[in-house]
Design an enzyme around this catalytic site. Sequence first.
Site, PDB file in Angstrom:
ATOM      1  CE  LYS A   1       0.501   2.327   0.642  1.00 44.40           C
ATOM      2  NZ  LYS A   1       0.393   0.908   0.813  1.00 44.40           N
TER       3      LYS A   1
ATOM      4  CE  LYS B   1      -1.641   3.981  -7.690  1.00 41.70           C
ATOM      5  NZ  LYS B   1      -0.135   3.499  -7.922  1.00 41.70           N
TER       6      LYS B   1
ATOM      7  CE1 TYR C   1      -4.873   4.144  -3.912  1.00 41.72           C
ATOM      8  CE2 TYR C   1      -2.688   4.990  -3.973  1.00 41.72           C
ATOM      9  CZ  TYR C   1      -3.537   4.011  -4.005  1.00 41.72           C
ATOM     10  OH  TYR C   1      -3.032   2.592  -4.459  1.00 41.72           O
TER      11      TYR C   1
ATOM     12  CG  PHE D   1      -8.635  -6.775  -5.668  1.00 44.67           C
ATOM     13  CD1 PHE D   1      -8.448  -6.786  -7.093  1.00 44.67           C
ATOM     14  CD2 PHE D   1      -9.972  -6.544  -5.431  1.00 44.67           C
ATOM     15  CE1 PHE D   1      -9.340  -6.722  -8.048  1.00 44.67           C
ATOM     16  CE2 PHE D   1     -10.905  -6.126  -6.550  1.00 44.67           C
ATOM     17  CZ  PHE D   1     -10.508  -6.288  -7.626  1.00 44.67           C
TER      18      PHE D   1
ATOM     19  CG  ASN E   1      -3.049   0.087   3.932  1.00 45.93           C
ATOM     20  OD1 ASN E   1      -2.028   0.326   3.353  1.00 45.93           O
ATOM     21  ND2 ASN E   1      -4.478   0.764   3.451  1.00 45.93           N
ATOM     22  CG  LEU E   2      -7.481  -4.705   8.677  1.00 43.38           C
ATOM     23  CD1 LEU E   2      -7.819  -4.399   9.534  1.00 43.38           C
ATOM     24  CD2 LEU E   2      -8.314  -5.668   7.924  1.00 43.38           C
TER      25      LEU E   2
ATOM     26  NE  ARG F   1     -12.079  -2.550   1.237  1.00 44.26           N
ATOM     27  CZ  ARG F   1     -13.227  -2.103   1.524  1.00 44.26           C
ATOM     28  NH1 ARG F   1     -14.104  -3.052   1.595  1.00 44.26           N
ATOM     29  NH2 ARG F   1     -13.348  -0.755   2.038  1.00 44.26           N
TER      30      ARG F   1
ATOM     31  CG  LEU G   1      15.785   5.956  -0.068  1.00 40.64           C
ATOM     32  CD1 LEU G   1      17.189   6.470   0.406  1.00 40.64           C
ATOM     33  CD2 LEU G   1      15.424   4.481   0.350  1.00 40.64           C
TER      34      LEU G   1
ATOM     35  CB  SER H   1      -5.498   0.780  -6.803  1.00 37.56           C
ATOM     36  OG  SER H   1      -6.556   0.424  -5.877  1.00 37.56           O
TER      37      SER H   1
END
Length: 340
Positions: free
Chosen positions: A84, A153, A149, A177, A198-199, A230, A33, A124
């Site tokens: 992440k 991965k 990060y 992606f 993130n965007l 992206r 959590l 990723s």
Amino acid sequence: MAILVTGGLGYIGSHTVVELLNNGFEVVIIDDLSNTERFILKNIEEITGKKPVFYPFDLRRKELLTQVFDAHQIDGCINFAASKAVGESQIIPVDYYENNLFSLINILQEFKTRKISNFIFSSSCTVYGQADVMPIDENTPLKTPESVYGKTKQMGEQILIDFAKAYHSKISLLRYFNPIGAHPSGKLGELPIGIPNNLVPYVMQTASGIREKLNIWGDDYPTEDGTAVRDYIYVVDLAKAHVAALKKLIDDPSSDAVIDIYNLGTGKGSSVLEVVKAFEKTNNVEVPYQICARREGDITIAYANPDKAGKELHWKSETSLEEALRTVWEWQKYLKTRNS
Ligand code: WQD
């Protein structure tokens, strides 16, 4: 068959749990959590009418993990649990290596002693770094990722490949992606805790007035409109790919190592400005923005060649960017009512 889903209350994890339950799997979730909220579990139950088993603890607690494997007949694992945030990983690298890799290794120790197979790893496209050729397929050479990060991965993939070879186990490395969107029920989505990295969650919060303005990190890239490109894949399509990859492993009769690797994207690149314009048009909202300097570690362009997953998993992404962005706005409206 009981599938262990670590990070199963997280963004991609929760959408995958729904697809697993809808496909008749039993699900055991472990989630600390740290990057989600407990109401997600209730919403999964509302969407599917089923109750996954849930354990709230950190996977570095080996003794608790052993108890879960003692209590359930685990036949496979989908491992989402990881820190992440790309930027944060540069600031606290040791915490990222410890959390992301120790958690993975603890699960593999249980798999080894109990001779369990069928391990799906949330990887990723960042493992490719800035690839030289587009689109990116699974034979594209890996590069050292810019971020810690991304390095966790890439190291996670290597650990799993060695594990599969040593113990003749079946694994699947899924290289996402850019996951975006929310569940069509409006009850699941990306829960940005703090300022979104993130965007799309940032666009969402700017459109709803939580953020004043979107910073577009650089418009001087060698792309059509100067902003970075992206491959934005709808999260439910991505979740379905996990079920397809798991079924393939389960059905594979091989007694040797099975190492599947799939790029999961739409095969289409979209620039930052294209995403912003599509969000505004689809949802009839405004997203004020300002152009800023490039963000450290960002690459110019990345989009997938998803043909291998198409051929071997009979899977492809079916949702348009616009439809995915529409679900984001519905999710933001749900969050607003929840928080009011
Ligand atoms: C996308 C584009 C930014 C925010 C990372 C990880 C990847 C995966 C997804 C976990 C870039 C620009 C962003 C903003 C902006 N991680 N942007 N303003 O960096 O491609 O991928 O997140 O699942 O593994 O590497 O995603 O959404 O951060 O950025 O202009 O406020 O949007 O510069 O060009 P990224 P992102």
